[in-house]
Structure formats: C-alpha cells, structure tokens
Enzyme design. Structure first.
Site, mmCIF file in Angstrom:
data_model
loop_
_atom_site.group_PDB
_atom_site.id
_atom_site.type_symbol
_atom_site.label_atom_id
_atom_site.label_comp_id
_atom_site.label_asym_id
_atom_site.label_seq_id
_atom_site.Cartn_x
_atom_site.Cartn_y
_atom_site.Cartn_z
ATOM 1 N N GLU A 35 -53.588 -37.822 -90.671
ATOM 2 C CA GLU A 35 -52.496 -38.176 -89.773
ATOM 3 C C GLU A 35 -51.219 -38.134 -90.608
ATOM 4 O O GLU A 35 -51.057 -38.917 -91.541
ATOM 5 C CB GLU A 35 -52.752 -39.578 -89.210
ATOM 6 C CG GLU A 35 -51.832 -39.987 -88.093
ATOM 7 C CD GLU A 35 -52.045 -41.450 -87.684
ATOM 8 O OE1 GLU A 35 -53.132 -42.012 -87.932
ATOM 9 O OE2 GLU A 35 -51.093 -42.034 -87.147
ATOM 10 N N ASP A 46 -44.747 -50.369 -87.179
ATOM 11 C CA ASP A 46 -45.218 -50.365 -88.554
ATOM 12 C C ASP A 46 -44.800 -51.589 -89.355
ATOM 13 O O ASP A 46 -43.703 -52.114 -89.186
ATOM 14 C CB ASP A 46 -44.729 -49.092 -89.262
ATOM 15 C CG ASP A 46 -45.474 -47.871 -88.774
ATOM 16 O OD1 ASP A 46 -46.719 -47.892 -88.833
ATOM 17 O OD2 ASP A 46 -44.823 -46.920 -88.309
#
Ligand SMILES: Cc1ncc(COP(=O)(O)O)c(C=O)c1O
Lengths: 246, 367
Positions: A35, A46
């Site tokens: 990824e 995140d």
C-alpha cells in the site's frame, strides 16, 4: 489457510532510495500487497508516525507525479494499491487521476476520508481492472453492509479498521476480537470480497490474532517505525509478520 | 459515518421538540444576552453616506457570536447523552465559548489549538483553563486552526461513544454546516425583526466577515428570501500569494477538506496551502460549503480586504462609535467602507459586528 500480508509505506520515505529498497525487501519477504501512501497535508485518519512521514515526504518534493514515477520502479510483480486522501485526486479530476494511477501499475485506490456512500458515485469513473477499497469500522452498522457489497467490486478488498481511532493506536483485547468477528461475519453474508484488518498491528502476535477471522492484515505505523531504524529491522519485522500469518 | 448519521437523526429529533426550542430560547435570553441590539451608527453613517446599523454580536456573553452555536450544540450533546465535549479553536473565541457552556452544563471539555495560536492567543488559553477546560496543543502541520480540527476529528473517531464534537463554524462534514447555520440564524431573524421599523422594504445590503462562515451564514440566512444584497468579506491578509491571505472564496478553487466539498486554498498537487490573516479567527483555508453555493448561485457576493484595511476600519469604528470590533469583525466594516460609494444616503446597510475587540487590543499595545 494462508493469510495475506499488506504493508503500507509512504512514497519516498525516508528517502526515494530507501523506499524502493524497502519495497524490494517486501517482495523478497513475501508481502502480498504493497500500500503506497501519496502524502497529503492533512491526513485525518493517521496517527503521529504516518503524519510525520507524510510531512517529511511532502517537504522533500513527493507529489502525485513523483509518486507515480516511483511506483514504476517498484518490483514489477509486487501488487500495489495507492493510499491517499480525496483532495489530491479531486483537483486532478477523478477520471484522469484514476487512469494515471492505474497506468502506474496500481490495482486500486484506498481513500480513508471517503465513506462508502460517497465511494459509490466514483465507481463510474474507474478504468477497467481498477477498484476502490471501502472502509468498515467497529462502528459500522448492519444497515450499511449492503453498500460494502456494492462498492467492493473489481477485485477490491474491504479495509476493516480494527479499532475506534487512527493509525498506530493501541489495540484492544478480547472484546475487540469478538466485535471484529461479528462484523466480519456480517460482511461475509453480503460479499465475497477479501477482508483485511488494519490499524494498530505492531507484532506477529497482533497479526495472527486479528487475521484469525479475516483474510489478511495491514501494517503501516510499525513498518514505518522499523524502516526509520533501517532496512534490517524492517526486514526482521516483515519476517516476523509473515511467519505469524503462516 | 454512522456517527454523523446518529448526529443528524438526533438533531432532527430535537428540532421538532418544543421543549428543546424553549430551553434554548431561555438560555439565549438569560445566559447569552439575546436579543442583541441593532444599533444605528450615527457618526459612521454621516461619514460614509448610508444609514448604517450594527448588529451587536459583540455584546453576547463571551464577546462573540460563537456562544449562540455553543449553547445549541451543548444542549444537543446533553440530549444525546454525551458527557465529554471536544472542540477546535483558532483565535480561542470558539474555545472560550465551548469551555463556557461546558462549565455551565458540567461537562468534561478538551480544546484543541495549534501551537502557533496558543502562543498568539495566550490570554484566551488562560481563560479556557480558568473555565475548567483542558487545552491540548497541536504541533502537527501548520500548527493552526485546520490542524486543530484534524486533531479534534482524530479524537472524535477514537472516543466516539462518549464524546460530542462541537464544531465552531459552518464547516466540516454534514450535518455540521446545517446545525451551526441553524443555531446562528438567530442573528438574522432578530435583525430582520429589528430593521423593519426603520426600513419597511428591508435593508439594501448586509456585510459580514467570513472565516469558516458562521456569523455570515447566521445573519444572511433569514435574508436569503429578501432583496437584501449579501456581502461576505474575507481576509485578504498581506498579499495575493499563497500563504499571505485566507480568502478561500475569492482566491480558492473547488476542493475537499474535513468532509466538505467547498472552495479551498490548495496547491496544484492538492495539498492544503498555509494561510494568513491578522485576525486569527479568519485563518482557515476552507470555508463553509453553503457559502460556496451562495457564491456560485449568485445570491451572495464575496470580497476581500487586507490586514491594513481591516486595521484602519478597527480604528474608524472605535473612534466614531466607541465600539472596538474584533479584528475579524473589522473586516466586515472595512468591506463596507471600501464599497460605501455604492450606497445613497437613504440606503440601510447592516454590518454584523461578530465580536468585540478586547482580545485584540493587547496586540495593538505591543506595536
Ligand atoms: C469575533 C469573530 N468573528 C468571526 C470569526 C470567524 O468565524 P466565522 O466565519 O465562522 O464567523 C471568529 C472566529 O474565531 C470570531 O472570533
């Protein structure tokens, strides 16, 4: 049954060379899917580790074009998806962005700030053999599961967020496993798409536990942390994860 | 997504609930000090050549319009059974208003604020702490409002079962722009009633500053079906280059941030641009999506004024009327002064004075 190992790397982090070397190691260690993060200025899903990696990559000039050219230099048979947020693709225009990403060898796109409802209208812009990955989470309710079946087409996997929170957070215990198991069996009733569990996987043990009912795990924060220490610690982590997933 | 659905369902329930509406009306009157006056600014009118009325949101409790939204959302949070409130703040005005209602309702409160703003707005940080809130400094990104919002969103997805996210402007994912607009629309509905005796046909024009856009949406909304011209004034900062202003509507392009598709200041690669304004409360690279809609449809018009023009307007209003406006609100005044030649003596113009200038006076003192 063998479970898939998905590893996240931020494009061009910690440097273009190290990123490419890490991808080689990932291929050698039997990673099933890479990824690749196209860094965005405001990565709301995140935690601090991926935020810092994104900021550093942006400062060193990693943008859409640079990410595509790096992708062309990845190990040719290593399957890859692009992870980013909506704005970098939106400003290019969705159809153009998807076709460029597809031509750089990515099989799909992971957009954590796009809920499954908003993913559906984008499907008409996709080139052939290209998919969008819907996100499911412990808070996903039963009445929305059918949307996942509709969205997860063209070889897409479903990204199952293991916890309430952001990447790199601490995993829960048995209660979490039970919750995930319920959600996975709900998804299985409506779709055959593979389900990969991510967020918070640090060790081989975490990976084995979370993969028990899913088809694989996604490791991001721990991978970047190891890579920041060097290629050797990164390779060690991948081996540990790979062994834990058979 | 499920949480946003729950929030919307909960909100639609309370809107139909008479008890909720009554409770909010009492709080607005007795706690926030509503209705705020519509004040005829005699000397400013004489100088500018129009009949200028100021909507005095600066007289609200905590010194700005932000309290209107905070009272509404805190009541909503309580109805939804949430005991913990989080919010983002730039200038600290929304943080102070949130900490205030959290104290009043006995709720736990965490405020996210960028490091740069913590430094620039030390007094408001202190006020929030006095009110019992925990202020968490955000060191990521540009260390300003948008980063505080990123961090608040991260907190919310982590603690979603216990926590209510009290967004401070008409930005963020649906249903927030709608909820905040509705709770702020009291400004315009009051003004429409108040202006009637002096302008039977309604005002000719309405000016409001636009950061995220809540005070502007608040005063515009009731006037959308009227003939009043609606003018939003953005922060033109110190120049037109990226990083020197925060004029999303007049200089931005379509983009997606914090769950809204709107006008956004972003680089060609899609990364969000840094922004600047003398008014910390206007320092946001996006803008409420409904403003982008009003702009596109032509129902509202958006202009920008520079830091310098805003500062001059601050001094004008202070000297002529004895009302020091917040630097944010000074942009609305400056927007009107810039366009004053459009109006005749008999034209009624409203300016939304969204907040008072006390918080900004120390900055003038330093210089
Ligand atoms: C007095 C005042 N006016 C305006 C604003 C800008 O916000 P909005 O555009 O949402 O009204 C702020 C924000 O802090 C403020 O404190």
């Amino acid at each position: 049954m063998k479970k898939n190992l998905v590893v996240y790397l931020t494009a061009g982090y910690p440097s273009a060379g190290m990123f490419l070397k890490a991808a080689e190691v990932a291929w050698d260690e039997g990673v099933d899917l890479l990824e690749v993060g196209l860094p965005f200025s405001d990565p709301i899903a995140d935690g601090p580790v991926i935020q810092a990696a994104s900021q550093r990559a942006i400062r060193s000039g990693v943008d859409f074009d640079r990410t595509m050219s790096l992708a062309r230099r990845l190990p040719p048979h290593l399957a890859r998806v692009l992870m980013t947020y909506s704005n970098p693709l939106f400003v290019r225009g969705w159809p153009l962005a998807f076709s460029e990403i597809s031509r750089a060898g990515f099989s799909g796109c992971v957009l954590p700030d796009v809920p499954v409802e908003e993913l559906l209208p984008l499907i008409s812009f996709l080139p052939e053999n290209f998919y969008l990955t819907p996100f499911a989470a412990p808070t996903t309710t039963g009445d929305r599961l059918n949307l996942y079946a509709t969205a997860a087409r063209g070889g897409a996997f479903i990204y199952l967020v293991s916890l309430r929170g952001i990447t790199g957070a601490a995993l829960g215990g048995a209660a979490q496993s039970a919750e995930l198991e319920r959600l996975i069996s709900g998804l299985r009733r409506v779709t055959h798409a593979p389900i990969y569990v991510g967020f918070g996987v640090q060790t081989g043990r975490d990976a084995a536990r979370l993969a028990a009912h899913a088809d694989g795990v996604i490791v991001g924060t721990a991978a970047l942390r190891a890579l920041a220490l060097g290629i050797k610690p990164f390779a060690r982590l991948l081996r540990e994860l790979r062994t834990a997933l058979f | 997504m499920a949480q946003l659905g729950d929030l919307e369902a909960g909100y639609r329930r309370v809107r139909r609930d008479r008890g909720f509406t009554r409770e909010l009306a009492v709080l607005q009157r007795e706690y926030a000090g509503r209705p705020t006056p519509l004040y005829f600014a005699e000397r400013l009118s004489a100088e500018s050549g129009a009949r200028v009325y100021l909507k005095r949101e600066d007289l609200c409790h905590t010194g700005a319009h932000k309290i209107n939204n905070c009272l509404g959302q805190a009541l909503l949070a309580r109805r939804l059974g949430k005991r913990r409130i989080i919010a983002e703040t730039g200038a600290g005005q929304h943080g102070v208003a949130t900490a205030t209602v959290a104290a009043k309702f006995g709720l736990d409160c965490v405020i996210y604020m960028g490091s740069k703003d913590v430094e620039r707005q030390a007094q408001n940080v202190f006020r929030m702490k006095l009110l019992g809130a925990e202020v968490r400094e955000v060191k990521s990104g540009t260390q300003t409002l948008k980063d505080a919002m990123n961090e608040a969103l991260r907190d919310w997805v982590t603690n979603v079962e216990t926590t209510y996210y009290l967004i401070g402007s008409v930005a963020g994912p649906h249903p927030y722009p709608m909820i905040v607009r509705d709770f702020q629309s009291v400004i315009g509905f009051e003004a429409r009633r108040q202006v009637k005796p002096v302008a039977a046909k309604g005002p000719r024009a309405i000016y409001a500053c636009v950061g995220g856009g809540s005070n502007a949406m608040g005063i515009f909304y009731a006037f959308i079906p009227t003939r009043a011209e609606l003018i939003g004034v953005e922060a033109g900062g110190t120049g037109s280059r990226p990083g020197r202003h925060s004029a999303s509507l007049t200089r931005g392009r379509a983009g997606i941030l914090h769950g809204s598709l709107t006008k956004l200041l972003s680089a060609p690669d899609g990364n969000v641009s840094p922004v600047h304004s003398i008014a910390a409360g206007l320092d946001y690279p996006g803008v409420g999506p409904e403003h982008a809609y009003l702009q596109r449809s032509g129902r509202a018009r958006y202009i920008s004024v520079t830091d310098r023009e805003a500062l001059a307007a601050f001094h004008r209003l202070t000297k002529l009327e004895g009302i020091p406006p917040a630097f944010e609100s000074a942009h609305a005044v400056a927007g009107f002064l810039k366009e004053r030649r459009r109006y005749r003596k008999s034209d009624v113009v409203l300016i939304n004075v969204s907040g008072r200038g006390d918080k900004d006076i120390p900055r003038l003192f330093e210089k």
